[in-house]
Scaffold this motif. Structure first.
Motif, PDB file in Angstrom:
ATOM      1  N   PHE A   1       0.829  -1.205   0.000  1.00  0.00           N
ATOM      2  CA  PHE A   1       0.000   0.000   0.000  1.00  0.00           C
ATOM      3  C   PHE A   1       0.864   1.256   0.000  1.00  0.00           C
ATOM      4  N   LEU A   2       1.859   1.290   0.892  1.00  0.00           N
ATOM      5  CA  LEU A   2       2.735   2.468   0.947  1.00  0.00           C
ATOM      6  C   LEU A   2       3.520   2.643  -0.341  1.00  0.00           C
ATOM      7  N   THR A   3       4.039   1.543  -0.863  1.00  0.00           N
ATOM      8  CA  THR A   3       4.785   1.619  -2.122  1.00  0.00           C
ATOM      9  C   THR A   3       3.879   2.098  -3.241  1.00  0.00           C
ATOM     10  N   ASN A   4       2.665   1.609  -3.263  1.00  0.00           N
ATOM     11  CA  ASN A   4       1.697   2.026  -4.273  1.00  0.00           C
ATOM     12  C   ASN A   4       1.441   3.528  -4.179  1.00  0.00           C
ATOM     13  N   LYS A   5       1.221   4.018  -2.973  1.00  0.00           N
ATOM     14  CA  LYS A   5       0.953   5.448  -2.794  1.00  0.00           C
ATOM     15  C   LYS A   5       2.155   6.289  -3.213  1.00  0.00           C
TER      16      LYS A   5
END
Length: 143
Positions: free
Chosen positions: A73-77
């Motif tokens: 999720f963090l990498t995606n954001k």
């Protein structure tokens, strides 16, 4: 079963069978009530939580999964919000999958490194706040 010769033994046998039928009916009714009670959402959730608590292997798998999801999720954001265009988005998705895969495979290493990193940051913040506090207590210096 014994042979029935007269109406008295027939009546006795009927009463025994009716009592047996009533007992079996009550047992089935009790089992149905237990089944309905165990299928209530609250009880299902409670049993699921209990099973997770009692199996350390499952706890570790859930933690790894949560770490992988959080990292993804963090990498995606971070990546997908900064990359525009189809090739850059594809590259960001591949990088995200790689980082998530590493996070799932090596959660203990990441945990150790992140705890050390957070500890250093907190110590530096504490050190800065100690210096600020000391300057406030000494008062202004006019020379």
């Amino acid at each position: 079963m014994e042979v029935i010769n007269n109406s008295v033994s027939l009546t006795k046998q009927i009463q025994l069978l009716e009592a047996r039928q009533a007992a079996e009916k009550q047992a089935i009714t009790d089992e149905v009530h237990k089944l309905v009670d165990s299928l209530k959402p609250g009880n299902l959730l409670s049993h699921a939580v209990d099973s997770v608590k009692n199996s350390p292997g499952l706890q570790a798998d859930i933690m790894r999964g949560a770490l992988g999801l959080g990292t993804g999720f963090l990498t995606n954001k971070v990546l997908l919000s900064s990359f525009h265009g189809p090739f850059k988005r594809l590259l960001a998705t591949v990088i995200q999958a790689g980082i998530t895969n590493v996070a799932v495979k090596y959660p203990d290493t990441i945990k150790e490194k992140s705890i050390g990193f957070v500890t250093k940051i907190l110590q530096s913040l504490k050190f800065k706040s100690d210096i600020d506090t000391d300057q406030h207590h000494e008062g202004p210096s006019y020379q």
